[in-house]
Motif scaffolding. Structure first.
Motif, PDB file in Angstrom:
ATOM      1  N   PHE A 199       0.715  -1.161  -0.046  1.00 27.86           N
ATOM      2  CA  PHE A 199       0.006  -0.010   0.063  1.00 27.86           C
ATOM      3  C   PHE A 199       0.793   1.393   0.012  1.00 27.86           C
ATOM      4  CE2 PHE A 199      -3.822   2.345   1.111  1.00 27.86           C
ATOM      5  CZ  PHE A 199      -4.838   1.620   0.268  1.00 27.86           C
ATOM      6  N   MET A 200       1.970   1.265  -0.675  1.00 26.90           N
ATOM      7  CA  MET A 200       3.106   2.233  -1.051  1.00 26.90           C
ATOM      8  C   MET A 200       2.380   3.330  -1.920  1.00 26.90           C
ATOM      9  SD  MET A 200       6.760   0.432  -0.829  1.00 26.90           S
ATOM     10  CE  MET A 200       6.245  -1.305  -0.877  1.00 26.90           C
ATOM     11  N   PRO A 201       2.180   4.536  -1.554  1.00 22.30           N
ATOM     12  CA  PRO A 201       1.651   5.456  -2.612  1.00 22.30           C
ATOM     13  C   PRO A 201       2.578   5.682  -3.750  1.00 22.30           C
ATOM     14  CG  PRO A 201       1.405   6.311  -0.468  1.00 22.30           C
ATOM     15  CD  PRO A 201       2.196   4.946  -0.257  1.00 22.30           C
ATOM     16  N   VAL A 202       2.125   5.685  -5.017  1.00 21.72           N
ATOM     17  CA  VAL A 202       2.865   6.159  -6.307  1.00 21.72           C
ATOM     18  C   VAL A 202       4.165   5.314  -6.421  1.00 21.72           C
ATOM     19  CG1 VAL A 202       4.155   7.900  -7.319  1.00 21.72           C
ATOM     20  CG2 VAL A 202       2.368   8.459  -6.002  1.00 21.72           C
ATOM     21  N   LEU A 203       5.039   4.932  -5.496  1.00 21.40           N
ATOM     22  CA  LEU A 203       6.235   4.436  -5.598  1.00 21.40           C
ATOM     23  C   LEU A 203       6.243   3.213  -4.969  1.00 21.40           C
ATOM     24  CD1 LEU A 203       9.098   7.108  -5.400  1.00 21.40           C
ATOM     25  CD2 LEU A 203       8.141   5.727  -7.444  1.00 21.40           C
ATOM     26  N   LEU A 232       8.257   9.144   1.647  1.00 22.90           N
ATOM     27  CA  LEU A 232       9.206   9.107   0.456  1.00 22.90           C
ATOM     28  C   LEU A 232       8.655  10.582  -0.268  1.00 22.90           C
ATOM     29  CD1 LEU A 232      11.563   7.314   0.074  1.00 22.90           C
ATOM     30  CD2 LEU A 232      10.635   6.228  -1.675  1.00 22.90           C
ATOM     31  N   LEU A 233       9.601  11.282  -0.723  1.00 21.37           N
ATOM     32  CA  LEU A 233       9.057  12.292  -1.659  1.00 21.37           C
ATOM     33  C   LEU A 233       7.718  13.064  -1.266  1.00 21.37           C
ATOM     34  CD1 LEU A 233       9.125  10.767  -5.083  1.00 21.37           C
ATOM     35  CD2 LEU A 233      11.027  11.987  -3.816  1.00 21.37           C
ATOM     36  N   GLY A 234       7.681  12.987   0.239  1.00 17.47           N
ATOM     37  CA  GLY A 234       6.678  13.948   0.881  1.00 17.47           C
ATOM     38  C   GLY A 234       5.426  12.883   0.916  1.00 17.47           C
ATOM     39  N   LEU A 235       5.496  11.593   0.321  1.00 15.96           N
ATOM     40  CA  LEU A 235       4.438  10.825   0.547  1.00 15.96           C
ATOM     41  C   LEU A 235       4.310   9.990   1.704  1.00 15.96           C
ATOM     42  CD1 LEU A 235       4.808   9.323  -2.997  1.00 15.96           C
ATOM     43  CD2 LEU A 235       2.691  10.625  -2.479  1.00 15.96           C
ATOM     44  N   PRO A 236       2.980   9.962   2.393  1.00 14.95           N
ATOM     45  CA  PRO A 236       3.012   9.231   3.692  1.00 14.95           C
ATOM     46  C   PRO A 236       3.289   7.644   3.205  1.00 14.95           C
ATOM     47  CG  PRO A 236       0.693   9.658   3.048  1.00 14.95           C
ATOM     48  CD  PRO A 236       1.829  10.417   2.163  1.00 14.95           C
ATOM     49  N   ARG A 237       3.629   6.741   4.373  1.00  9.86           N
ATOM     50  CA  ARG A 237       3.565   5.600   4.292  1.00  9.86           C
ATOM     51  C   ARG A 237       3.193   4.981   5.655  1.00  9.86           C
ATOM     52  NH1 ARG A 237       8.795   3.471   0.954  1.00  9.86           N
ATOM     53  NH2 ARG A 237       7.678   3.732  -1.180  1.00  9.86           N
ATOM     54  N   VAL A 238       2.318   3.897   5.631  1.00  6.29           N
ATOM     55  CA  VAL A 238       1.694   3.300   6.723  1.00  6.29           C
ATOM     56  C   VAL A 238       2.004   1.822   7.116  1.00  6.29           C
ATOM     57  CG1 VAL A 238       0.061   5.166   6.730  1.00  6.29           C
ATOM     58  CG2 VAL A 238      -0.515   3.090   5.447  1.00  6.29           C
TER      59      VAL A 238
END
Ligand code: DNO
Length: 393
Positions: free
Chosen positions: A109-113, A247-253
């Motif tokens: 569920f990692m956004p974008v990357l 990463l790159l300002g993207l949240p990770r949970v």
């Protein structure tokens, strides 16, 4: 523990005989040609299964037991207007997999990357090559190439300074390589390839989504898919974030024990499980891997075993499987204790995750992280350690 091997399908330059010779008996695979959001059919899964399982007469049998991954579309991670429809497609793919008798599914569920590295051919002192994540090279991409607003605030002054120097000396070829390494995705990636402009667009779509919102979206996804998985007899395994931080300002949970605890608390359904990836979680010094393995033992339905060596600024490289910063023997002890509690069908499958490019593979084109010999070496070391621990138990 069951020994498995990731195989990318008929175009993988590592053959099924290579897998047999490495000694793995189960295959981890996916229909990589279908983009995120596309539906897998029973027929397409069955066709891949035949290729894997109907080997030439007399060959050691292989079984496709794990799907890694059914990609989760960004639409679902952002929970956009089409999210529910996208989850229905994901569920249909899961049903196609289950109908073919494959009962373990990995996703992230990692956004974008998906998993990210800045260097794919990092030379080791013994002449082999490793994957590396260099915080300053990420900062170079983020601050100087992407020019993400506010990016420089996300890095300490010494990393910013190193990034500035790297950027000053960066030729076009090297800059293109950095953009490709980060944005184009690595083998088995579940994210869509993006250039710098595409990345800016994707980041903008996440503008209002913070970690709390992303976690709510993941829980909503799980609330929908876990009951369906349970009724199909499927176990879901959420892969940790790699690296385990924003990463790159993207949240990770899915970066630490508390993240997984929140998911298990919110969706206690037994189908809701974890892919215990020692390399991903091990990139954070705050993650105590044997303790995490012990805490979530009953929810670990799949393990990725590899090791990283960390550096103080957050950079790391992929080390030999038993010689990174994590105590792999202590991890194996925990996994084996859980394994002994399980009946044969659900013994923990693991794959030797990644490997160095070494020996004859240095003369071949190999999938970053997924060369034959480096993984064979990793599997052999892990198998030896497991045998020794089992006989001492
Ligand atoms: C990298 C892999 C990841 C993983 C996905 C799971 O080597 O571990 O690509 O397959 O993140 O969905």
């Amino acid at each position: 523990m069951r020994q498995a091997w990731r195989w990318y399908g008929p175009h993988d330059n590592v053959s099924l005989d290579d897998v047999r010779q490495a000694g793995a008996t189960e295959i981890v695979s996916a229909l990589h040609a279908i983009p995120p959001g596309g539906e897998w059919t029973r027929e397409a899964v069955a066709a891949r299964k035949r290729i894997i399982e109907e080997g030439p007469a007399g060959r050691t049998p292989l079984k496709w037991t794990i799907v890694e991954s059914i990609p989760v579309a960004d639409e679902v991670k952002r929970f956009g207007k089409q999210a529910k429809a996208a989850i229905d497609v994901w569920t249909a793919s899961m049903e196609a997999v289950a109908a073919n008798g494959i009962k373990t599914i990995c996703y992230n569920f990692m956004p974008v990357l998906d998993w990210t590295r800045t260097d794919l051919d990092w030379p080791l002192p013994n002449g082999a090559k490793a994957l590396r994540f260099d915080e300053a090279r990420l900062a170079t991409y983020d601050i100087h190439i992407l020019k993400r607003p506010g990016a420089d605030q996300d890095y300490p002054p010494e990393v910013r300074e190193r990034a500035r120097k790297i950027f000053e000396g960066l030729g076009q070829t090297e800059a293109d390589r950095l953009v490709a390494n980060i944005g184009a995705g690595l083998p088995g990636t579940t994210s869509e390839p993006v250039d710098a402009a595409g990345m800016r667009e994707k980041l903008a779509q996440y503008g209002k989504i913070d970690a709390a919102q992303l976690r709510r979206n993941l829980i909503e996804f799980l609330e929908r898919i876990a009951p369906a998985a349970e009724s199909l007899g499927v176990r879901l395994t959420l892969h940790p974030d790699d690296p385990p931080r924003p990463l790159l300002g993207l949240p990770r949970v899915a970066s630490k024990a508390e993240d997984y605890q929140a998911l298990f608390d919110a969706v206690p359904n037994p189908a809701n499980g974890m892919c215990f990836c020692t390399g991903s979680l091990g990139a954070s010094a705050a993650n105590d891997l044997p303790a995490i393995a012990r805490r979530f033992a009953a929810r670990i339905y799949f393990a990725h075993l590899r090791a990283v060596k960390r550096e103080p600024d957050g950079s790391f490289y992929e080390a030999d499987h038993l010689d990174g910063d994590c105590d792999m023997i202590a991890v194996l002890r925990e996994l084996l204790a859980e394994d002994r509690r399980r009946d044969s069908e659900w013994k923990i499958p693991f794959r030797p995750d990644h490997g160095h490019v070494m020996l004859d593979d240095l003369r071949k084109k190999t999938n970053p992280g997924y060369s034959a010999i480096g993984r064979l070496k990793g599997l052999a070391e892990l198998r030896g350690a497991i045998r020794a621990l089992e006989s001492a138990a």
